[in-house]
Scaffold this motif. Sequence first.
Motif, mmCIF file in Angstrom:
data_model
loop_
_atom_site.group_PDB
_atom_site.id
_atom_site.type_symbol
_atom_site.label_atom_id
_atom_site.label_comp_id
_atom_site.label_asym_id
_atom_site.label_seq_id
_atom_site.Cartn_x
_atom_site.Cartn_y
_atom_site.Cartn_z
ATOM 1 N N VAL A 31 0.863 -1.180 0.000
ATOM 2 C CA VAL A 31 0.000 0.000 0.000
ATOM 3 C C VAL A 31 0.900 1.230 0.000
ATOM 4 O O VAL A 31 1.650 1.455 0.948
ATOM 5 C CB VAL A 31 -0.946 0.010 1.232
ATOM 6 N N PRO A 32 0.839 2.012 -1.060
ATOM 7 C CA PRO A 32 1.731 3.176 -1.153
ATOM 8 C C PRO A 32 1.597 4.113 0.054
ATOM 9 O O PRO A 32 0.501 4.342 0.564
ATOM 10 C CB PRO A 32 1.261 3.881 -2.429
ATOM 11 N N LEU A 33 2.736 4.609 0.497
ATOM 12 C CA LEU A 33 2.812 5.591 1.582
ATOM 13 C C LEU A 33 2.148 5.120 2.874
ATOM 14 O O LEU A 33 1.588 5.918 3.623
ATOM 15 C CB LEU A 33 2.189 6.921 1.138
ATOM 16 N N THR A 34 2.214 3.815 3.142
ATOM 17 C CA THR A 34 1.580 3.279 4.351
ATOM 18 C C THR A 34 2.575 2.468 5.159
ATOM 19 O O THR A 34 3.315 1.650 4.618
ATOM 20 C CB THR A 34 0.360 2.412 3.985
ATOM 21 N N ARG A 35 2.548 2.715 6.459
ATOM 22 C CA ARG A 35 3.368 1.964 7.413
ATOM 23 C C ARG A 35 2.427 1.452 8.495
ATOM 24 O O ARG A 35 1.564 2.184 8.981
ATOM 25 C CB ARG A 35 4.438 2.871 8.014
ATOM 26 N N VAL A 36 2.594 0.192 8.880
ATOM 27 C CA VAL A 36 1.699 -0.425 9.858
ATOM 28 C C VAL A 36 2.502 -0.834 11.088
ATOM 29 O O VAL A 36 3.584 -1.406 10.973
ATOM 30 C CB VAL A 36 0.979 -1.649 9.254
ATOM 31 N N THR A 37 1.960 -0.527 12.255
ATOM 32 C CA THR A 37 2.570 -0.911 13.529
ATOM 33 C C THR A 37 1.522 -1.617 14.382
ATOM 34 O O THR A 37 0.318 -1.474 14.151
ATOM 35 C CB THR A 37 3.101 0.317 14.293
ATOM 36 N N ALA A 38 2.002 -2.366 15.359
ATOM 37 C CA ALA A 38 1.104 -3.046 16.300
ATOM 38 C C ALA A 38 1.662 -2.896 17.706
ATOM 39 O O ALA A 38 2.873 -2.946 17.914
ATOM 40 C CB ALA A 38 0.968 -4.519 15.944
ATOM 41 N N ALA A 39 0.780 -2.705 18.678
ATOM 42 C CA ALA A 39 1.183 -2.559 20.077
ATOM 43 C C ALA A 39 0.098 -3.168 20.956
ATOM 44 O O ALA A 39 -1.073 -3.149 20.584
ATOM 45 C CB ALA A 39 1.385 -1.079 20.417
ATOM 46 N N PRO A 40 0.463 -3.730 22.071
ATOM 47 C CA PRO A 40 1.803 -3.814 22.633
ATOM 48 C C PRO A 40 2.643 -4.845 21.887
ATOM 49 O O PRO A 40 2.110 -5.642 21.121
ATOM 50 C CB PRO A 40 1.551 -4.251 24.081
ATOM 51 N N PRO A 41 3.969 -4.834 22.141
ATOM 52 C CA PRO A 41 4.845 -5.812 21.490
ATOM 53 C C PRO A 41 4.454 -7.238 21.892
ATOM 54 O O PRO A 41 3.824 -7.443 22.912
ATOM 55 C CB PRO A 41 6.233 -5.471 22.028
ATOM 56 N N GLY A 42 4.870 -8.172 21.078
ATOM 57 C CA GLY A 42 4.594 -9.576 21.383
ATOM 58 C C GLY A 42 3.459 -10.100 20.537
ATOM 59 O O GLY A 42 2.997 -9.434 19.611
ATOM 60 N N PRO A 43 2.994 -11.280 20.874
ATOM 61 C CA PRO A 43 1.937 -11.895 20.066
ATOM 62 C C PRO A 43 0.652 -11.057 20.085
ATOM 63 O O PRO A 43 0.317 -10.437 21.082
ATOM 64 C CB PRO A 43 1.704 -13.248 20.735
ATOM 65 N N THR A 44 -0.046 -11.098 18.955
ATOM 66 C CA THR A 44 -1.343 -10.427 18.883
ATOM 67 C C THR A 44 -2.304 -11.121 19.826
ATOM 68 O O THR A 44 -2.271 -12.331 20.013
ATOM 69 C CB THR A 44 -1.894 -10.485 17.448
ATOM 70 N N ARG A 45 -3.169 -10.327 20.416
ATOM 71 C CA ARG A 45 -4.220 -10.838 21.304
ATOM 72 C C ARG A 45 -5.362 -9.838 21.279
ATOM 73 O O ARG A 45 -5.243 -8.759 20.703
ATOM 74 C CB ARG A 45 -3.685 -11.036 22.710
ATOM 75 N N ARG A 46 -6.432 -10.195 21.911
ATOM 76 C CA ARG A 46 -7.548 -9.255 22.036
ATOM 77 C C ARG A 46 -7.035 -7.997 22.722
ATOM 78 O O ARG A 46 -6.324 -8.074 23.723
ATOM 79 C CB ARG A 46 -8.653 -9.906 22.860
ATOM 80 N N GLY A 47 -7.334 -6.837 22.149
ATOM 81 C CA GLY A 47 -6.852 -5.580 22.696
ATOM 82 C C GLY A 47 -5.636 -5.016 21.981
ATOM 83 O O GLY A 47 -5.300 -3.847 22.168
ATOM 84 N N THR A 48 -4.965 -5.819 21.149
ATOM 85 C CA THR A 48 -3.836 -5.303 20.369
ATOM 86 C C THR A 48 -4.343 -4.176 19.475
ATOM 87 O O THR A 48 -5.426 -4.264 18.894
ATOM 88 C CB THR A 48 -3.210 -6.419 19.512
ATOM 89 N N LEU A 49 -3.558 -3.110 19.374
ATOM 90 C CA LEU A 49 -3.908 -1.976 18.525
ATOM 91 C C LEU A 49 -2.996 -1.992 17.296
ATOM 92 O O LEU A 49 -1.771 -1.932 17.422
ATOM 93 C CB LEU A 49 -3.746 -0.662 19.282
#
Length: 146
Positions: A31-49
Amino acid sequence: MATFSVNRTVPLAPDEAWRRLTRWERHGDTVPLTRVTAAPPGPTRRGTLVVARTGAGPLAFDDPMEVTVWQPPYGDTPGRCRMDKRGRVVRGWAELDVRPAPGGGARVGWREELDVPLLPSLLDGVLARSGRVVFGRTVDHLLWHP
């Protein structure tokens, strides 16, 4: 609101397809001009943003999505992830479904409902078609380029 879906059948085990599709940081690769991050660090779980930041300089905006359902596939049980969009620019939801395919491999479904309050509803069809094309390319890239 614009709704679209992307469906694929791939020669991957469901858990591998799931792993590839939920590497959130890689979603910006196509996706042009797009950067994706996830928090908190570690495995994805319910509540990950998960936040997709699109644009450049003052024209950039965030698309924050909160993981509200997180059920990875296990054996014959399908995997399901739902993310609710929490942004000011983009609202709605996205759902990922990964299940065993008949004869082997995995069936992948990605559904998304987008509401962009700044756009008139007259453009919902264009937004849905664009979403299907852009996200179809992203899904293909994630599944075929580990």
